[in-house]
Design a protein around this motif. Structure first.
Motif, short mmCIF file in Angstrom:
data_model
loop_
_atom_site.label_atom_id
_atom_site.label_comp_id
_atom_site.label_asym_id
_atom_site.label_seq_id
_atom_site.Cartn_x
_atom_site.Cartn_y
_atom_site.Cartn_z
N VAL A 499 5.16 19.30 -13.05
CA VAL A 499 4.78 18.75 -11.79
C VAL A 499 4.99 17.18 -11.93
CG1 VAL A 499 2.52 18.30 -10.18
CG2 VAL A 499 3.26 20.84 -11.28
N PHE A 500 5.66 16.73 -10.89
CA PHE A 500 5.91 15.10 -11.06
C PHE A 500 4.99 14.48 -9.69
CE2 PHE A 500 9.39 16.78 -13.31
CZ PHE A 500 9.32 16.01 -14.46
N THR A 501 4.10 13.58 -9.83
CA THR A 501 3.32 13.15 -9.01
C THR A 501 3.76 11.65 -8.86
OG1 THR A 501 1.48 12.47 -10.07
CG2 THR A 501 1.56 14.55 -8.96
N TYR A 502 3.87 10.95 -7.27
CA TYR A 502 4.19 9.73 -7.01
C TYR A 502 3.26 9.22 -6.08
CZ TYR A 502 8.72 11.39 -8.88
OH TYR A 502 9.75 11.75 -9.79
N LEU A 503 2.37 8.82 -6.53
CA LEU A 503 1.19 8.06 -5.56
C LEU A 503 1.63 6.72 -4.86
CD1 LEU A 503 -1.93 8.30 -5.00
CD2 LEU A 503 -2.24 6.92 -6.72
N ILE A 504 1.62 6.62 -3.67
CA ILE A 504 2.05 5.57 -2.93
C ILE A 504 0.77 4.76 -2.25
CG2 ILE A 504 3.39 5.20 -0.82
CD1 ILE A 504 4.96 7.50 -1.35
N GLY A 505 1.01 3.40 -2.54
CA GLY A 505 0.11 2.63 -1.69
C GLY A 505 -0.58 1.62 -2.66
N ARG A 506 -0.64 0.43 -2.43
CA ARG A 506 -1.30 -0.75 -3.17
C ARG A 506 -2.92 -0.37 -3.17
NH1 ARG A 506 1.10 -5.53 -4.63
NH2 ARG A 506 2.62 -5.14 -2.96
N GLU A 507 -3.40 -0.12 -2.19
CA GLU A 507 -5.05 -0.04 -2.02
C GLU A 507 -5.55 1.41 -2.42
OE1 GLU A 507 -3.28 1.27 1.82
OE2 GLU A 507 -2.85 -0.19 0.20
N VAL A 508 -4.74 2.09 -3.31
CA VAL A 508 -5.16 3.48 -3.81
C VAL A 508 -6.45 3.19 -4.67
CG1 VAL A 508 -4.80 5.42 -4.91
CG2 VAL A 508 -3.12 4.47 -3.54
N SER A 509 -7.64 3.85 -4.30
CA SER A 509 -8.73 3.69 -5.06
C SER A 509 -8.84 4.62 -6.26
CB SER A 509 -10.00 3.91 -4.05
OG SER A 509 -9.99 5.14 -3.78
N ASP A 510 -8.52 5.75 -6.39
CA ASP A 510 -8.59 6.50 -7.61
C ASP A 510 -7.44 7.26 -7.79
OD1 ASP A 510 -9.51 8.09 -9.63
OD2 ASP A 510 -11.39 8.61 -8.50
N VAL A 511 -6.91 7.16 -9.19
CA VAL A 511 -5.86 8.06 -9.59
C VAL A 511 -5.79 9.12 -10.41
CG1 VAL A 511 -4.56 5.74 -9.02
CG2 VAL A 511 -5.16 6.15 -11.19
N ARG A 512 -7.27 9.38 -10.80
CA ARG A 512 -7.22 10.15 -11.80
C ARG A 512 -6.66 11.44 -11.74
NH1 ARG A 512 -13.61 9.30 -12.81
NH2 ARG A 512 -13.24 9.41 -10.34
N GLU A 513 -7.19 12.01 -10.41
CA GLU A 513 -6.73 13.49 -10.11
C GLU A 513 -4.96 13.51 -9.82
OE1 GLU A 513 -8.84 15.23 -10.28
OE2 GLU A 513 -11.00 14.42 -9.73
N VAL A 514 -4.45 12.55 -9.26
CA VAL A 514 -3.19 12.72 -9.23
C VAL A 514 -2.15 12.75 -10.62
CG1 VAL A 514 -2.75 10.41 -8.59
CG2 VAL A 514 -1.44 11.90 -7.77
N LYS A 515 -2.96 11.91 -11.50
CA LYS A 515 -2.37 11.70 -12.63
C LYS A 515 -2.74 12.79 -13.55
CE LYS A 515 -1.87 8.82 -16.68
NZ LYS A 515 -2.35 7.52 -17.56
N TRP A 516 -3.83 13.39 -13.49
CA TRP A 516 -4.07 14.65 -14.15
C TRP A 516 -2.81 15.74 -13.91
CZ3 TRP A 516 -5.48 19.72 -12.91
CH2 TRP A 516 -5.64 20.30 -14.16
N MET A 517 -2.76 15.85 -12.77
CA MET A 517 -1.96 16.94 -12.17
C MET A 517 -0.65 17.04 -12.69
SD MET A 517 -2.52 16.73 -8.06
CE MET A 517 -1.78 17.87 -7.51
N ALA A 518 0.15 15.75 -13.05
CA ALA A 518 1.26 15.48 -13.89
C ALA A 518 1.01 15.78 -14.96
CB ALA A 518 1.99 14.22 -13.61
N CYS A 519 0.08 15.14 -15.86
CA CYS A 519 -0.12 15.48 -17.32
C CYS A 519 -0.44 16.63 -17.80
CB CYS A 519 -1.24 14.34 -17.79
SG CYS A 519 -0.90 12.69 -17.50
N ALA A 520 -1.23 17.53 -16.93
CA ALA A 520 -1.57 18.76 -17.53
C ALA A 520 -0.30 19.89 -17.22
CB ALA A 520 -2.85 19.42 -16.46
N ASN A 521 0.62 19.35 -16.45
CA ASN A 521 2.00 20.20 -16.15
C ASN A 521 3.29 19.72 -16.80
OD1 ASN A 521 0.62 22.60 -14.29
ND2 ASN A 521 -0.25 20.59 -13.71
N GLN A 522 3.08 18.93 -17.67
CA GLN A 522 4.31 18.62 -18.39
C GLN A 522 5.25 17.99 -17.59
OE1 GLN A 522 6.08 22.15 -20.28
NE2 GLN A 522 4.71 22.18 -21.94
N GLY A 523 4.75 16.88 -16.84
CA GLY A 523 5.32 16.19 -15.66
C GLY A 523 5.14 14.73 -16.06
#
Length: 1372
Positions: A499-523
């Motif tokens: 799983v590779f995640t691409y979070l878009i936007g300068r004003e994003v408040s929280d990145v923990r969940e979207v990063k966890w999705m990638a890290c927990a699935n060898q992405g």
């Protein structure tokens, strides 16, 4: 009784009118015999004239001792396959050496690089040989392109000239050149340098004497070695060093001597060093990039060693995962209009970097994905698509409250990531709309289930290796752990889907969940806030996909062979080039219209369509190509291998955000499995073609190569370019789309036999089959039929299968000269002089390898023509100690040399005057020639050239200057390819219809120069064909086996060219006379229109000369339809599956959008704000596992649409004229803006049905002219490919209910789009040949899964909500 004169007059008028009306319906009983006599006389005189001019009988007599031998297709296929495999093995070995050295050097490289370190930048190089030309005249011939610099450049050149560094460069370059010459001479045991002046003297080709003098001076300069240079080249012990060991790199690495090299398309290069190309989006001084650039300098020695071991090797390169590419040899990188090249986006890189992959891309289309976020998301997807190849599979889904495929017909499928499908995805990305709220659970489930079905249920479909989900979103409120547990964590530690995640936007408040999705699935996780960083961040996923390969050092992947591609050309430029062309066309139309005096003819479609054809023919030999008009493309394939980082641990730095303004950098040692890059080399398609033994395959036979996907790598009918622009899907051509069986199937309904053949070829089986096929010639205007024998076998160690296709009958036999005609016996019996047979005007096939130098010796011997090169080697063969092959300095094809020597020896007489032969001929033409002086005879018949082309590629010709003005392009410049020429191929096929006949042809629509002249503003004038239109006639010579007349082989083709006006005069002279018949009307009568029509329905000669080259169906479709019904012509439907169509682009006037009122604007803003508030509120109160399923339809959809329209630039009519010229403006001047799209077309091609003497009585040739029901007569012209057609013009043209089915291509319309139809009906099997290394037990130790910011102090969502509401009220 006297009659009233008035009454007499009226009676006379009635009688005349009655006679006139009867004449239209008279049967003309004398006409059939008269037309038959005309056809026989015309054909007879043309045959005798052609026989006399070409000396056909003498050619036949010359080959009386030739032997016809059987051609074994299987053994020929094995020989060709062996040659191709040996060449490919050498390239693989070279790449493997680069890979091994790169891995070893990188493992010990230092991280610290000095600030003063510099390297050769390909974009910034200055060619110092431009300076050398001002000081050393002997080299100016190689660098004339630098003579037109502006004053600033001249000043810089003067400074360079006085620079001591430049002097050192000159000395080093001269020493290197002379040393290389000595090395090659020592290897060959030959120290002499032959004088090319003697060779050029034997050629009847215009050569500037100054060129010879300059070449001699250059060679002399290279051979003169001063004593001090010789001393420098020896080591301390007096032992001579390697040629390149003594070279010291210059201090200023912007300056480098470059010399044109025929091994590299005559591009100026430097063989001492490599140069580095850095993409525009990569900063070359960043620590990682500059470190890799420095250690990769060590690859230069490997590059040079490879070039020395294999002088035929092309460009070698190392593409780094950090973005740069080191390429050998060094050259100046020029790519107009903009440099889009990034090696990591090329097929040779992406396919070698990881095993094949199935990818599902999920795009968040919720209401918050608007404006710049939406544009960045589109750019992310486009870049992901650019990293996929033909062995990868992909699909794209967009999701909000529902999950939908981006392309409807692709639902439930993974489609091959070829150019055609990738293009469809990119175009569909412009249309998706943002709305409602995202349901991540539904989208992830759909993606996992689709990938699971390909893993478990669809055996043989998809990539069958890596699988990944790419999630593109602007925020995730939960990590959806239960979904990953159900679908991806069943067999830990192995996970089938990354799983590779691409979070878009300068004003994003929280990145923990979207990063966890990638890290927990060898992405890998990426945070994107600007458009510029997209490409670099998207490419981070490739090294992650390569980790299993790096962590399994004992499992080495197979070498990766790319599909055919066009050098450094970016396919994305196709649309831009077409837009540029249309803009130029629009500008030209305005300018031409304003100065055109004949505006009534300006808008005639036929005239406008011919303008481009005229421009294309006029620019065929113009070397100054205009961007957007005509490009030169070099097709090639590449072999590549991944390069791994042998280090297991490395220091990794990561930025961590403490608060909104404070970031810290943390460096720690961590486990790594890095992909350093990819090493590769190019294999030009032309190099492979030279190995296919085309002279053994013969005329109308060919060899082609098919990939594991069934696509064409090499085929004579591969047409990648349309009107000078690369086609959108040029390398996605399946073999079933070019090998068409002779059947009546509908478009894309391929026969089962053809699909069986394809399956056997794709699976690299060995065998042979014979089928009846149909194939086209002459730009898809002519059609032929016949049986074709296919032999096929796989090329071991590659994804390729080699196929040999031989035509029936003559394709299985070839000419074998007597053993006494071997080169050695010819040498002994003809005074040790092999060049004496090459007299008069002659040339050889430019693409065939007779003899050639390799490596640096080829650079020093850059011959002016293939004929000069052949003469040079024939001179060397006459010297003692000749060796046929030296793998390091030259290669010669002994069989081909013997064949061309044999042909030259027995046709040496061809340069003699016609009057010196055929004196015993007493035909009418010969009698006329005996009565007239030679020059008058030649002038009367308008002959310009007579020619002879043989099976060995030798072409001889004799000019008749009293008729031909000095042509811009001579015959041998246009027609030097012998067996590949259309007139050669057609003559061979014609032999089996009428052995004693010539094939006549004229250019299609031969009156185009005058039409364009009218278009470009000249005075209106009567339409007439150009006076320099030539008629080409050709006749095939066969050698029969005396024991079996059915066994015969092609010897060659003779022919001539004559002015059309002379043939027209002969035609008029014969058809305007009655001869022994009593006749009332001839072709000179107004009521009869006579013409000669060729075997494919094109008018060769007509009384109305403006019809020359016209398709008969465009002139009289009713007559052609009757000829088809009567069995004179046959009509066949032909398909072109490589066509390019141009659908119109919907244009919007810039004044059309309606301005919104302030209240409407306020309402849109309020709708967007309300939707955002609801989103943040749900985030604040959301519990784990909750999904956002909207039950209402938020009103933000309209606001999203407004933003969509603002984000997408409108297509405006930029070329609309100003009001100043409104009175001169005609709306018809506006062109229809289009964009190129791959499509299928169909056309109807015609061919003449040939009858034997026994059944011709039942054909249309034996029918009379019956009133206006059959207002024509037709007779075959003997000894030709033409028919004489006589039309009664008093009968009106019969209107057609529907347009005539013509050779003009028409789009094929399916019940669905083309790409959907192919997916549904043409999803053919393929073979997986690439190594699949997709898992490693050690990968769980790697924690690196993203380098974006980590929020150390989470924000309160409710605080953001309050701030948002406050801002709203402030704005209100």
């Amino acid at each position: 009784m006297r009659l009233n004169p008035v009454v007499l007059f009226l009676v006379a008028v009635v009688i005349v009118n009655r006679v006139g009306s009867q004449d239209a319906h008279v049967k003309h009983p004398e006409l059939p015999r008269l037309v038959r006599n005309w056809a026989e006389k015309l054909g007879g005189e043309l045959w005798h004239f052609g026989e006399l001019v070409t000396r056909r009988s003498t050619v036949v007599e010359s080959y009386r001792h030739a032997i016809v031998t059987a051609k074994d297709g299987e053994s020929l296929l094995r020989e060709i396959t062996s040659r191709v495999k040996n060449m490919m093995d050498k390239k693989v070995d070279a790449v493997r050496r680069i890979m091994e050295i790169a891995e070893n050097v990188a493992a010990t490289a230092q991280d610290d690089v000095g600030e003063d370190y510099d390297y050769y930048k390909a974009k910034d190089l200055i060619d110092t040989t431009a300076v050398t030309t001002t000081e050393e005249p002997q080299h100016q011939n190689d660098n004339t392109e630098f003579q037109d610099d502006d004053d600033d450049d001249d000043d810089e050149s003067k400074n360079i000239e006085n620079d001591p560094q430049t002097d050192a460069l000159r000395r080093e370059n001269r020493r290197y050149s002379s040393k290389m010459i000595d090395d090659y001479q020592n290897e060959e045991g030959d120290s002499d340098i032959d004088a090319d002046a003697d060779i050029n003297a034997n050629l009847n080709v215009n050569v500037d004497p100054s060129e010879n003098e300059q070449l001699e001076n250059a060679n002399k300069d290279d051979l003169e070695r001063p004593d001090e240079i010789e001393r420098e080249e020896e080591g301390e012990e007096g032992v001579e060093q390697e040629p390149m060991a003594s070279l010291k790199p210059p201090v200023d690495k912007r300056r480098l001597p470059l010399h044109p090299n025929p091994n590299f398309y005559n591009i100026p290069v430097n063989l001492n060093v490599s140069a580095v190309h850095v993409p525009s989006n990569v900063y070359d001084r960043s620590p990682e990039v500059i470190r890799d650039i420095k250690w990769s300098e060590e690859l230069d020695k490997s590059f040079q060693d490879n070039y020395k071991q294999d002088p035929t090797i092309s460009w070698q390169y190392f593409g780094s995962s950090s973005g740069f590419m080191r390429q050998y040899p060094a050259m100046i990188w020029k790519q107009e209009p903009v440099d889009l090249y990034d090696c990591r986006m090329r097929s040779w890189y992406v396919e070698a970097a990881s095993s094949p992959k199935d990818i599902v891309i999920l795009i968040d289309r919720s209401g918050s994905m608007t404006g710049m976020r939406r544009e960045i998301a589109k750019h992310v997807v486009n870049n992901i698509l650019d990293t996929l190849g033909n062995n990868d599979y992909v699909n794209i889904y967009t999701f909000s409250n529902t999950t939908d495929p981006l392309i409807d017909c692709f639902e439930g499928h993974l489609v091959q990531a070829n150019l055609a499908n990738v293009r469809q995805f990119k175009e569909a990305m412009f249309g998706f709309k943002t709305e409602q709220i995202a349901n991540f659970s539904l989208a992830l489930t759909a993606a996992f289930e689709l990938l699971q079905s390909y893993r478990e249920e669809r055996a043989g479909e998809g990539a069958q290796c890596n699988q990944a989900i790419m999630l593109v979103t602007d925020g995730v409120y939960y990590n959806f752990k239960e979904i990953f547990k159900e679908y991806n964590w069943r067999n830990l530690p192995f996970m089938p889907v990354r799983v590779f995640t691409y979070l878009i936007g300068r004003e994003v408040s929280d990145v923990r969940e979207v990063k966890w999705m990638a890290c927990a699935n060898q992405g890998y996780y990426v945070h994107l806030s600007t458009y510029a960083e997209v490409r670099e961040q998207v490419l981070q996923y490739l090294p992650v996909m390569a980790r299993p390969m790096v962590l399994n050092p004992t499992l080495k992947p197979n070498p990766t062979w790319s599909p055919v591609y066009a050098d450094v050309t970016d396919p994305k430029l196709t649309n831009w080039l077409w837009v540029t062309r249309e803009r130029n066309k629009q500008r030209d139309r305005f300018l031409l219209y304003r100065r055109n005096r004949n505006r009534t003819s300006f808008f005639i479609d036929d005239v406008i369509d011919r303008k481009f054809m005229y421009q294309q023919r006029r620019m065929d030999f113009n070397k100054d190509k205009v961007p957007g008009e005509f490009q030169e493309y070099r097709l090639m394939t590449s072999v590549s291998l991944p390069v791994y980082d042998k280090r297991q641990n490395a220091n990794i730095s990561e930025k961590i955000q403490i608060n909104e303004k404070i970031w810290i950098t943390v460096t720690k040692e961590t486990r790594i499995a890095n992909l350093l890059g990819v090493a590769g080399t190019d294999v030009p398609i032309a190099t492979i073609e030279r190995l296919l033994l085309p002279y053994r395959v013969g005329v109308n036979g060919f060899a082609f190569i098919v990939t594991n996907n069934g696509y064409i790598l090499l085929h004579p009918d591969l047409r990648p370019v349309f009107q000078g622009i690369l086609k959108p899907a040029y390398n996605r051509v399946d073999m079933v789309e070019v090998e068409l069986f002779d059947d009546d199937t509908e478009p894309r309904e391929f026969s089962s036999e053809l699909l069986k053949l394809r399956s056997a070829i794709v699976n690299q089986s060995s065998g042979d089959k014979e089928y009846r096929v149909k194939y086209h010639m002459d730009e898809m205007n002519r059609i032929h039929f016949g049986k074709r024998h296919y032999y096929y076998t796989g090329i071991e160690g590659t994804p390729f299968t080699l196929v040999l296709a031989l035509p029936d009958r003559y394709g299985h036999y070839e000419i074998d000269q007597q053993s006494k005609e071997d080169k050695h016996r010819i040498f002994v019996t003809h005074n040790n002089n092999l060049t004496q047979f090459f007299t008069g005007n002659w040339t050889v096939h430019p693409a065939w390898t007779y003899c050639r130098y390799l490596g640096e010796k080829r650079v020093q011997r850059n011959f002016s023509s293939p004929a000069a090169e052949l003469l040079h080697f024939l001179e060397k063969m006459s010297m003692p100690g000749w060796k046929w092959n030296n793998s390091h300095s030259q290669e010669c094809d002994r069989s081909l040399i013997n064949r061309v020597l044999y042909d030259a020896k027995i046709t040496e007489w061809f340069h003699k005057n016609i009057t010196n032969t055929n004196k015993e001929d007493n035909g009418p033409i010969a009698m006329l020639m005996s009565l007239l002086p030679r020059h008058e005879f030649i002038s009367r018949f308008g002959i310009t050239v007579a020619f002879l082309a043989t099976h060995s590629g030798l072409t001889r010709w004799q000019d008749f200057p009293q008729n031909a003005a000095t042509p811009k392009v001579h015959f041998h410049e246009l027609h030097a390819e012998a067996v590949n020429e259309v007139w050669y191929r057609r003559a061979v096929e014609q032999h089996y219809r009428q052995p004693r006949s010539f094939v006549y042809s004229v250019p299609f629509d031969a009156d185009w120069p005058v039409s364009v002249a009218v278009l470009e503003g000249e005075e209106e004038q009567p339409p007439r064909p150009s006076d320099d239109v030539l008629v080409t006639a050709s006749h095939a010579i066969f050698k029969e086996d005396p024991k079996d007349k059915r066994v015969k082989a092609v010897v060659g083709v003779v022919g001539f060219q004559m002015y059309h006006r002379a043939l027209h005069a002969l035609f008029q002279n014969i058809t305007s006379q009655c001869g022994d018949e009593r006749c009332k009307r001839t072709c000179s009568s107004e009521e009869l229109h006579c013409m000669l029509v060729d075997d494919n329905g094109y008018i060769v000669v007509a009384y109305d000369r403006k019809r020359t080259g016209m398709f008969l169906g465009d002139f009289r479709p009713d007559i052609l339809e009757m000829l088809v019904e009567e069995g004179v012509y046959n009509r066949t439907r032909m398909y072109d599956y490589q066509a390019t169509c141009f659908p119109n682009i919907h244009t919007v006037s810039p004044a059309s959008p309606r301005l919104l009122t302030p209240f409407e604007n306020f309402g849109e803003i309020f709708s967007w704000l309300l939707t955002t508030i609801i989103y943040f509120a749900k985030v604040a109160v959301a519990r784990p596992g909750d999904d956002f399923i909207a039950t209402e339809q938020p009103s933000s959809a309209a606001a999203a649409n407004v933003v969509l329209e603002e984000a997408e630039p409108e297509h405006e009519d930029e070329d609309q004229p100003s009001r100043t010229f409104e009175k001169d403006f005609d709306h018809r001047l506006l062109i229809n803006k289009t964009h190129p799209e791959p499509c299928d077309t169909e056309m109807y091609l015609y061919h003449l049905i040939h009858y034997s003497e026994s059944n011709i009585s039942r054909s249309g040739y034996n029918r009379t002219m019956r009133d206006c029901a059959r207002p024509f007569l037709v007779q075959p012209v003997v000894a030709s490919n033409m028919v004489l057609l006589v039309i009664n013009m008093l009968c009106p043209e019969v209107p057609m209910e529907e347009p005539i089915l013509s050779p003009t291509p028409v789009d094929v319309w399916y019940n669905e789009s083309r790409h959907c139809h192919i997916l549904r009906y043409n999803k053919f099997p393929r073979r997986n040949y690439m190594s699949c290394i997709n898992r490693s037990i050690h990968e769980q130790t790697i924690q690196l899964c993203g380098r974006a910011a980590t929020d150390a102090r989470p924000h309160n969502v409710l605080v953001s909500l309050v701030l948002l509401v406050a801002l709203f009220f402030i704005a209100a």
